[in-house]
Motif scaffolding. Structure first.
Motif, short mmCIF file in Angstrom:
data_model
loop_
_atom_site.label_atom_id
_atom_site.label_comp_id
_atom_site.label_asym_id
_atom_site.label_seq_id
_atom_site.Cartn_x
_atom_site.Cartn_y
_atom_site.Cartn_z
N ALA A 311 3.35 -20.24 20.94
CA ALA A 311 3.33 -18.76 21.27
C ALA A 311 4.16 -17.74 20.58
O ALA A 311 3.62 -16.75 20.24
CB ALA A 311 3.26 -18.62 22.96
N ALA A 312 4.72 -17.93 20.36
CA ALA A 312 5.66 -16.96 19.85
C ALA A 312 5.60 -17.08 18.70
O ALA A 312 6.23 -16.20 17.59
CB ALA A 312 7.78 -17.96 19.75
N GLU A 313 4.86 -18.25 17.87
CA GLU A 313 4.45 -18.30 16.14
C GLU A 313 3.37 -18.00 15.91
O GLU A 313 2.41 -17.42 15.34
CB GLU A 313 4.73 -19.51 15.34
CG GLU A 313 6.08 -20.08 15.66
CD GLU A 313 5.92 -21.54 14.74
OE1 GLU A 313 6.11 -21.33 13.52
OE2 GLU A 313 6.81 -22.46 15.71
N THR A 314 2.08 -17.46 16.43
CA THR A 314 0.62 -17.10 16.60
C THR A 314 0.47 -15.57 17.20
O THR A 314 1.22 -15.41 17.82
CB THR A 314 0.23 -18.25 18.03
OG1 THR A 314 0.07 -19.10 18.07
CG2 THR A 314 -1.68 -17.41 18.26
N ASP A 315 -0.04 -15.42 15.99
CA ASP A 315 -0.19 -13.80 16.59
C ASP A 315 -1.98 -13.70 16.50
O ASP A 315 -2.60 -14.03 16.06
CB ASP A 315 0.17 -13.03 15.90
CG ASP A 315 0.75 -13.76 14.05
OD1 ASP A 315 0.12 -13.87 13.86
OD2 ASP A 315 1.96 -13.30 13.23
N ALA A 316 -2.39 -12.14 15.82
CA ALA A 316 -3.40 -11.60 15.05
C ALA A 316 -3.76 -12.39 13.91
O ALA A 316 -4.73 -12.49 13.53
CB ALA A 316 -3.85 -9.95 15.44
N ARG A 317 -2.98 -12.86 13.43
CA ARG A 317 -2.90 -13.21 11.93
C ARG A 317 -3.17 -14.66 12.15
O ARG A 317 -4.36 -15.50 10.97
CB ARG A 317 -1.92 -12.98 10.47
CG ARG A 317 -2.62 -13.41 9.79
CD ARG A 317 -0.77 -12.86 7.99
NE ARG A 317 0.40 -13.36 9.05
CZ ARG A 317 0.29 -14.67 8.48
NH1 ARG A 317 -0.14 -15.15 7.24
NH2 ARG A 317 2.14 -15.64 8.05
N LEU A 318 -2.58 -16.20 12.86
CA LEU A 318 -2.49 -17.32 12.71
C LEU A 318 -2.18 -17.99 13.67
O LEU A 318 -1.73 -17.51 14.64
CB LEU A 318 -1.33 -17.87 11.40
CG LEU A 318 -1.30 -17.27 9.87
CD1 LEU A 318 -0.06 -18.18 9.27
CD2 LEU A 318 -2.54 -17.82 9.24
N ALA A 319 -2.95 -19.03 14.25
CA ALA A 319 -2.77 -19.32 15.26
C ALA A 319 -2.16 -20.56 15.33
O ALA A 319 -2.48 -21.25 14.36
CB ALA A 319 -4.51 -20.19 15.90
N VAL A 320 -0.69 -21.45 15.80
CA VAL A 320 -0.27 -22.55 15.54
C VAL A 320 -0.31 -23.52 16.82
O VAL A 320 0.45 -22.94 17.48
CB VAL A 320 0.96 -22.05 14.53
CG1 VAL A 320 1.67 -23.26 14.45
CG2 VAL A 320 1.59 -20.60 13.61
N TYR A 321 -0.48 -24.72 16.09
CA TYR A 321 -0.08 -26.16 16.93
C TYR A 321 0.90 -26.63 16.56
O TYR A 321 1.20 -26.88 15.59
CB TYR A 321 -1.64 -26.62 17.21
CG TYR A 321 -3.21 -25.21 17.73
CD1 TYR A 321 -3.30 -25.45 19.00
CD2 TYR A 321 -3.24 -24.81 17.05
CE1 TYR A 321 -3.92 -24.84 19.50
CE2 TYR A 321 -4.49 -24.01 17.16
CZ TYR A 321 -5.23 -23.80 18.54
OH TYR A 321 -5.84 -23.42 18.76
N SER A 322 1.70 -27.42 17.69
CA SER A 322 2.66 -28.15 17.30
C SER A 322 2.66 -28.86 18.92
O SER A 322 2.50 -28.66 19.70
CB SER A 322 3.88 -27.31 16.82
OG SER A 322 4.95 -28.29 16.87
N PHE A 323 3.07 -30.35 18.09
CA PHE A 323 3.73 -31.01 19.13
C PHE A 323 4.12 -32.37 18.10
O PHE A 323 4.21 -32.38 17.47
CB PHE A 323 2.13 -31.92 19.46
CG PHE A 323 1.71 -33.23 18.80
CD1 PHE A 323 1.99 -34.53 18.61
CD2 PHE A 323 0.11 -32.41 17.93
CE1 PHE A 323 0.91 -35.53 18.91
CE2 PHE A 323 -0.98 -33.56 17.26
CZ PHE A 323 -0.66 -34.81 17.42
N THR A 324 4.91 -33.41 19.56
CA THR A 324 5.45 -34.30 18.54
C THR A 324 4.84 -35.68 19.06
O THR A 324 4.35 -36.10 20.42
CB THR A 324 7.53 -34.13 19.32
OG1 THR A 324 7.78 -33.57 18.87
CG2 THR A 324 8.39 -35.60 18.67
#
Length: 519
Positions: A311-324
Motif C-alpha cells: 500500500a505504501a508504494e502503490t498509487d495512481a501511477r503504479l501497483a506494487v506487489y511484494s512477498f518473501t
C-alpha cells in the motif's frame, strides 16, 4: 476468372406452407424452389434444391436442429446459386444469406457479454469457383455495441476435395443501439489478403444464436462470399478488449529485457552487469484479481495477489506487489496503472511491468522489464502513417561497476503503416540510486524498424554512426493502433571491436510506452 465482384445487399426469403416452397428475391432476380426440385445434398447438414436449364439454379439451406456446427434452432443459412454457360464462358452468381426467428429489438440485451461458437460456409472465385468452410468464435459487448469474430477459413476444390488454401479471418462490427442488426469490416488472409464486410443479427428470444453474411475481395481480383452461423457457448472464455478494467481471465505472452548484476548494496550499486532478452507470460485471474508470472525456461512460476499489494508504494501511477518466497528471497511485481487517472501516461490498451528477484548467495539480482496488453489485430493496422510519443521506464548499470540508475525519459515513433516500417528515437535519463545525481545517456535512433503482419514491432538501436547498440521489441496496441509499447536493451557504447568500453559505459534495460499523437 474475370469481372468478379463481391458486395452486400438486401435479400428476401419467403416460405409458402401450402406448397412447401421457398421464394428467393434479390437485385431484381427471383426464383421459387418447390419439393419437386429437391435433390440429394450429399451432407446431413444441408437441404438442396436444383433447377436445370439454360440458366441452372440451386438453393442450399441448412437443416434445423439443436446441436451440430450447422444445425440451429432459430437461425438458418442458405445460398442461391445461378450458372449460365455460353461457349467457354461461365456466368456465376452466389448469394449467401441467413434467416430465421430474429431476436426482437426490444428484447435484445444491452448489457453484458455474449460469446458464440461460429461456423462459416461460402464460395470463392479463383481460376474457378471453390467452396469455403471455417470455424471460429464471436464475442459481443452488448453495452458498447462492439463485436469481433476470428477463426480459420479454408478454400476447397469441390471436384477433388483438395484444400486450396487455409487462411485466418477477422471481423469487427458495431451493433445498433436501438435495433437488432450489426455491420462492419471483414478480412481474410491465406497468403492473399482480402478485405470486405459483413452484416447480421441475433436470433432466438434471448439472442441464443447469431447469423451474418460476409463478402471479400482481394487486390488481384479474387472474390468470396458466405454466411456465418453460431450459438452461445459457455465453454469459450471471453477476452478483454481493454485494460480499463480487466474483467475476464486472460494470459499475456511477452518479450522481456532483463538486467542482472551483482548487488553491492541495496540495489543502489552494482558490478558484473549482463543483459538478457527472452519470453515470459503474465496471467490474470479475474475472480481473485491475482497475477501469475511465469517463465518456464527459468523455473519461475509465482502468484501476486491483492494480499501482497504494498500500500505504501502503490498509487495512481503504479501497483506494487511484494512477498518473501520459501527460499528467503524477496520477489516484486510492479504494474503500470491503466486509465485516465495515471499522471504519468494515460493508457487503455498497453501496459508495462517489472519483475524483480533479490540477490541470492549464489546468483545475481534480477531486474526485468516487459510490456503487455490488448494488441492490435493484424487486420486492424491502419493505412498511411502515424506519429507516437512515449515515455521510458527502466534500469541501468555501468559496465565496470558503480551506481545503479532508475531510467526515465522520452521516445518517439514515426510509423509507415503501409510500408511496414518505422523510425524514431529514445532519450533515456538516469537517476542514480546512490546519490540522486542525474545522467543524460544521450539520444539514440531506431534503425531497420519493421512492423510485421501481426502488429509486432522490431528495431535495432544505433548511435549517431549507425553502430548497433541494442534492440527494441514491441507491438501496436488497441483496435486502431492508438498505443505502442515494447521492451529494449542496449549498451551506450559499441564494443564490437572487442573493447571493454569506457569506465562510464552502461547497460540499459527498460520499456517504452506511448500514445498516438497524429498522422
Amino acid at each position: 476468372m474475370e469481372n468478379g465482384q463481391a458486395a452486400s445487399g438486401a435479400l428476401t426469403i419467403a416460405y409458402d406452407a401450402g406448397s412447401r416452397s421457398y421464394t428467393i428475391s434479390t437485385a431484381g432476380r427471383s426464383a421459387t424452389f418447390a419439393p419437386a426440385d429437391l435433390v440429394e445434398s450429399g451432407s446431413p447438414d444441408f437441404i438442396s434444391f436444383e433447377k436445370l436449364g439454360t440458366t441452372s439454379e440451386a438453393l442450399t439451406l441448412t437443416r434445423p436442429g439443436t446441436s451440430g456446427a450447422l444445425t440451429y434452432r432459430y437461425v438458418g443459412g442458405g445460398a442461391w446459386e445461378r450458372a449460365t454457360v455460353s461457349g467457354d464462358q461461365l456466368d456465376f452468381s452466389y448469394d449467401p444469406f441467413t434467416y430465421g426467428i430474429e431476436t426482437p429489438d426490444t428484447s435484445l440485451a444491452r448489457t453484458g457479454t455474449g460469446v458464440y461458437a461460429v461456423s462459416l460456409v461460402g464460395a470463392r472465385a479463383m481460376e474457378a469457383p471453390y467452396a469455403m468452410a471455417g470455424s471460429g468464435t464471436l464475442q459481443v459487448d452488448f453495452l458498447s455495441g462492439s463485436l469481433a469474430s476470428s477463426g480459420v477459413l479454408t478454400s476447397i476444390d469441390v471436384g477433388t476435395g483438395l484444400i486450396k488454401g487455409i487462411g485466418v479471418y477477422f471481423g469487427e462490427a458495431s451493433l445498433s443501439s436501438t435495433a437488432n442488426n450489426f455491420s462492419g469490416d471483414f478480412f481474410m488472409d491465406d497468403g492473399t489478403r482480402f478485405t470486405g464486410g459483413w452484416a447480421g443479427r441475433f436470433y432466438g428470444p434471448e439472442a441464443e444464436e447469431v447469423g451474418a453474411a460476409w463478402h471479400l475481395t482481394s487486390a488481384d481480383g479474387q472474390v468470396a462470399a458466405g454466411y456465418m452461423l453460431g450459438r452461445q457457448d459457455g465453454t469459450i472464455e471471453p477476452v478483454n478488449w481493454t485494460l480499463t478494467p480487466l474483467v475476464f481471465d486472460q494470459g499475456f505472452a511477452h518479450r522481456f529485457s532483463e538486467l542482472s548484476f551483482t548487488d553491492l548494496g541495496g540495489g543502489r550499486s552494482a558490478d558484473n552487469a549482463e543483459l538478457l532478452r527472452s519470453d515470459a507470460y503474465l496471467g490474470y485471474d479475474a475472480d481473485t484479481a491475482t497475477y501469475r508470472y511465469l517463465d518456464t525456461a527459468r523455473g519461475i512460476d509465482m502468484d501476486f495477489s491483492p494480499a501482497q499489494l504494498v500500500a505504501a508504494e502503490t498509487d495512481a501511477r503504479l501497483a506494487v506487489y511484494s512477498f518473501t518466497g520459501s527460499d528467503g528471497l524477496t520477489y516484486r511485481l510492479t504494474l503500470n496503472q491503466p486509465g485516465a487517472g495515471n499522471p504519468a501516461i494515460q493508457l487503455s490498451y498497453a501496459s508495462f511491468g517489472r519483475w524483480e528477484r533479490a540477490q541470492a548467495s549464489a546468483s545475481d539480482r534480477i531486474d526485468r522489464w516487459f510490456t503487455w496488453g490488448i494488441r492490435t489485430n493484424g487486420f486492424q493496422i491502419p493505412s498511411g502513417t502515424g506519429e507516437f510519443a512515449g515515455i521510458i521506464q527502466g534500469t541501468a548499470a555501468r559496465f565496470r561497476g558503480g551506481p545503479v540508475y532508475a531510467l526515465s525519459g522520452t521516445s518517439n515513433f514515426s510509423m509507415d503503416f503501409a510500408g511496414g516500417t518505422f523510425t524514431g528515437s529514445l532519450n533515456p535519463i538516469g537517476t542514480s540510486l546512490s546519490d540522486g545525481a542525474t545522467r543524460d545517456f544521450g539520444t539514440f535512433a531506431f534503425a531497420r524498424g519493421a512492423i510485421d503482419l501481426d502488429a509486432g514491432l522490431t528495431a535495432d538501436i544505433v548511435n549517431n554512426n549507425n553502430a548497433y547498440l541494442g534492440f527494441f521489441e514491441g507491438a501496436l496496441y488497441g483496435p486502431r493502433a492508438t498505443e505502442v509499447a515494447g521492451s529494449f536493451g542496449m549498451q551506450t557504447e559499441n564494443t564490437d571491436s572487442g573493447g571493454a568500453g569506457s569506465s562510464n559505459a552502461a547497460y540499459l534495460s527498460g520499456v517504452i510506452v506511448g500514445t498516438r499523437t497524429g498522422n
